[in-house]
Scaffold this motif. Structure first.
Motif, PDB file in Angstrom:
ATOM      1  N   GLY A  11       0.677  -1.480   0.536  1.00  0.00           N
ATOM      2  CA  GLY A  11      -0.067  -0.234   0.007  1.00  0.00           C
ATOM      3  C   GLY A  11       1.003   0.830  -0.005  1.00  0.00           C
ATOM      4  O   GLY A  11       1.344   1.281   0.734  1.00  0.00           O
ATOM      5  N   CYS A  12       0.820   1.935  -1.131  1.00  0.00           N
ATOM      6  CA  CYS A  12       1.858   3.080  -0.940  1.00  0.00           C
ATOM      7  C   CYS A  12       0.940   4.373  -1.325  1.00  0.00           C
ATOM      8  O   CYS A  12       1.044   5.611  -2.543  1.00  0.00           O
ATOM      9  N   GLY A  13       0.209   4.464  -0.412  1.00  0.00           N
ATOM     10  CA  GLY A  13      -0.748   5.693  -0.562  1.00  0.00           C
ATOM     11  C   GLY A  13       0.588   6.738  -0.007  1.00  0.00           C
ATOM     12  O   GLY A  13       1.104   6.083   0.495  1.00  0.00           O
ATOM     13  N   ALA A  14      -0.810   7.422   0.722  1.00  0.00           N
ATOM     14  CA  ALA A  14      -0.030   8.390   1.821  1.00  0.00           C
ATOM     15  C   ALA A  14       1.226   8.477   2.632  1.00  0.00           C
ATOM     16  O   ALA A  14       2.397   8.602   3.036  1.00  0.00           O
ATOM     17  N   ILE A  15       0.336   6.892   4.075  1.00  0.00           N
ATOM     18  CA  ILE A  15       1.543   6.534   4.882  1.00  0.00           C
ATOM     19  C   ILE A  15       2.162   5.782   3.998  1.00  0.00           C
ATOM     20  O   ILE A  15       3.284   5.491   4.443  1.00  0.00           O
ATOM     21  N   THR A 128       0.971   9.769  12.519  1.00  0.00           N
ATOM     22  CA  THR A 128       2.058  10.446  10.754  1.00  0.00           C
ATOM     23  C   THR A 128       0.734  11.183   9.952  1.00  0.00           C
ATOM     24  O   THR A 128       0.033  10.225  10.090  1.00  0.00           O
ATOM     25  N   ALA A 129       0.759  12.472   9.603  1.00  0.00           N
ATOM     26  CA  ALA A 129       0.063  12.593   8.931  1.00  0.00           C
ATOM     27  C   ALA A 129       1.428  13.090   7.491  1.00  0.00           C
ATOM     28  O   ALA A 129       1.574  13.602   7.102  1.00  0.00           O
ATOM     29  N   GLY A 130       0.333  13.014   6.011  1.00  0.00           N
ATOM     30  CA  GLY A 130       0.422  13.275   4.719  1.00  0.00           C
ATOM     31  C   GLY A 130      -0.008  12.642   3.233  1.00  0.00           C
ATOM     32  O   GLY A 130      -1.503  11.953   3.911  1.00  0.00           O
ATOM     33  N   THR A 131       0.530  13.951   2.500  1.00  0.00           N
ATOM     34  CA  THR A 131      -0.886  13.176   1.102  1.00  0.00           C
ATOM     35  C   THR A 131       0.229  13.206   0.040  1.00  0.00           C
ATOM     36  O   THR A 131       0.762  13.631   0.449  1.00  0.00           O
ATOM     37  N   VAL A 132      -0.462  12.180  -1.144  1.00  0.00           N
ATOM     38  CA  VAL A 132       0.522  12.037  -2.667  1.00  0.00           C
ATOM     39  C   VAL A 132       0.041  13.314  -3.124  1.00  0.00           C
ATOM     40  O   VAL A 132      -1.117  13.484  -3.482  1.00  0.00           O
ATOM     41  N   THR A 133       0.924  13.784  -3.316  1.00  0.00           N
ATOM     42  CA  THR A 133       0.139  15.129  -3.943  1.00  0.00           C
ATOM     43  C   THR A 133       0.301  15.236  -6.115  1.00  0.00           C
ATOM     44  O   THR A 133      -0.485  15.914  -6.301  1.00  0.00           O
ATOM     45  N   TYR A 140       4.592  15.302   3.821  1.00  0.00           N
ATOM     46  CA  TYR A 140       4.952  15.098   5.132  1.00  0.00           C
ATOM     47  C   TYR A 140       4.041  16.358   5.338  1.00  0.00           C
ATOM     48  O   TYR A 140       4.967  17.454   5.473  1.00  0.00           O
ATOM     49  N   ASP A 141       3.053  16.212   6.077  1.00  0.00           N
ATOM     50  CA  ASP A 141       2.369  17.516   6.268  1.00  0.00           C
ATOM     51  C   ASP A 141       2.446  17.373   7.352  1.00  0.00           C
ATOM     52  O   ASP A 141       2.398  18.204   8.843  1.00  0.00           O
ATOM     53  N   ALA A 142       2.563  16.251   8.712  1.00  0.00           N
ATOM     54  CA  ALA A 142       2.188  16.704  10.319  1.00  0.00           C
ATOM     55  C   ALA A 142       3.010  15.447  11.080  1.00  0.00           C
ATOM     56  O   ALA A 142       3.151  13.921  10.694  1.00  0.00           O
ATOM     57  N   PRO A 143       4.192  15.822  11.528  1.00  0.00           N
ATOM     58  CA  PRO A 143       5.099  14.692  12.022  1.00  0.00           C
ATOM     59  C   PRO A 143       4.904  13.915  13.549  1.00  0.00           C
ATOM     60  O   PRO A 143       2.947  14.523  13.935  1.00  0.00           O
ATOM     61  N   GLY A 144       4.679  12.747  14.273  1.00  0.00           N
ATOM     62  CA  GLY A 144       4.425  12.278  15.366  1.00  0.00           C
ATOM     63  C   GLY A 144       4.715  10.324  15.419  1.00  0.00           C
ATOM     64  O   GLY A 144       5.062  10.242  14.289  1.00  0.00           O
ATOM     65  N   ASP A 145       4.954  10.294  16.908  1.00  0.00           N
ATOM     66  CA  ASP A 145       5.597   9.293  17.314  1.00  0.00           C
ATOM     67  C   ASP A 145       4.280   8.257  16.673  1.00  0.00           C
ATOM     68  O   ASP A 145       3.122   8.097  16.483  1.00  0.00           O
ATOM     69  N   SER A 146       5.756   6.965  16.557  1.00  0.00           N
ATOM     70  CA  SER A 146       5.483   5.952  16.335  1.00  0.00           C
ATOM     71  C   SER A 146       4.903   4.803  17.158  1.00  0.00           C
ATOM     72  O   SER A 146       5.887   4.760  17.742  1.00  0.00           O
ATOM     73  N   TRP A 147       3.556   4.349  17.203  1.00  0.00           N
ATOM     74  CA  TRP A 147       4.092   2.859  18.130  1.00  0.00           C
ATOM     75  C   TRP A 147       4.105   1.373  17.715  1.00  0.00           C
ATOM     76  O   TRP A 147       3.132   0.962  16.736  1.00  0.00           O
ATOM     77  N   ILE A 148       4.931   0.443  18.013  1.00  0.00           N
ATOM     78  CA  ILE A 148       4.445  -0.831  17.698  1.00  0.00           C
ATOM     79  C   ILE A 148       4.661  -1.555  18.169  1.00  0.00           C
ATOM     80  O   ILE A 148       6.151  -1.843  19.365  1.00  0.00           O
TER      81      ILE A 148
END
Length: 309
Positions: A11-15, A128-133, A140-148
């Protein structure tokens, strides 16, 4: 880092694009991305995957329109829409059969689908947020941590979780390896399920939903039901949902959540894994969730209005 690590991104959308690009910028990491959008795949292969916005770089990602040519990988990331999880993972089974695989998708229940095909799975949560333009370019619209962390019924190895967290952090996306990933996952789900369907049904942004007096009552009702489900299921959130609402008003007032974007594009939404996921856990825990059930019925009715089914 010694040796080569091969990572597949489904899946190569925004995320998917953001995480693929940040991993691929690391020496010793080979990233393969799978997405049916042929123009995007061709642009990535020809020019690299470009990140704009809060970062500015081009990463050497190898892209495929299907998983047939995917080589064996040590790690995998599932970043498709929930409705496409089963098909995407089944198509990549040969390449990911001995990989630790994380779901970075919205909602609840995606890990169960992945674990139905692959043996070692991680829960993942991102803000994290982004948009394929345009093809080959992700903003890369908005940073943020990730948890796994491990998906309890079919856990990935601790070393796989730690490695992926370290690689993502080194690539520029701060990621925490945790022993119990349910808290971060539910923290995001509770907020999204309380705001996204109301935005989708009204056409309003998250900030507008949270500051409208009548709609805010519904936000608070949805949050309260979800918290009752968490209490019954023994899930401890990592943040008070009220803080998330206040932050959304302050910093993401004009944000249009993906469910609203799906409705505007007349695409199927992820209501089933958001509010539907909370309702399903409520049934298992013996907690009624009439407000979440209502959101599921209303959004699915809206979907039927443009499909004619």
């Amino acid at each position: 880092m010694s040796g080569q690590v091969r990572v597949a991104v489904l899946g190569c959308g925004a995320i998917g694009s953001l995480y693929a690009a940040h991993l691929a910028r690391l020496p010793g990491v080979e990233v393969w991305a799978v997405d049916p959008w042929r123009e995007h795949v061709d642009a990535v292969n020809e020019h690299g995957l470009r990140v704009t916005g809060r970062a500015d770089f081009v990463a050497p990602v190898r892209a495929l329109p299907d998983a047939g040519g995917l080589p064996p990988c040590e790690l995998g990331i599932v970043a498709t829409k929930a409705a496409h999880t089963a098909d995407a993972v089944a198509a990549a089974r040969a390449a990911l059969g001995d990989a630790g695989v994380v779901s970075l998708q919205n909602g609840l229940g995606n890990e169960e689908v992945v674990a139905g095909v692959l043996p070692r799975v991680m829960r993942g949560t991102i803000v994290t947020a982004g948009t394929v333009t345009e093809p080959g370019v992700v903003r890369y619209d908005a940073p943020g941590d990730s948890w796994i962390g491990p998906f309890e019924p079919a856990p990935a190895r601790a070393g796989e979780i730690a490695l992926l967290a370290r690689l993502l952090t080194d690539g520029g996306l701060v990621t925490h390896a945790v022993a119990d990933a349910r808290g971060p996952q539910w923290t995001k789900v509770v907020f999204n399920a309380a705001t996204s369907p109301l935005a989708a049904l009204t056409g309003l942004t998250v900030g507008q939903v949270c500051t409208d007096a009548g709609l805010r009552e519904q936000v608070d009702r949805l949050v309260a039901e979800a918290l009752a489900v968490c209490a019954a299921a023994g899930i401890a959130l990592t943040r008070d949902p009220g803080e998330s609402v206040a932050e959304a008003i302050r910093e993401a007032y004009h944000h249009k959540p993906s469910m609203l974007q799906d409705v505007r594009a007349r695409r199927p939404t992820e209501i089933g894994v958001l509010n539907g996921g909370i309702a399903a856990e409520g049934r298992r825990a013996g907690v009624p969730t009439p407000a979440h059930d209502a959101m599921v019925a209303l959004v699915r009715g809206l979907e039927r209005s443009w499909t004619g089914s």
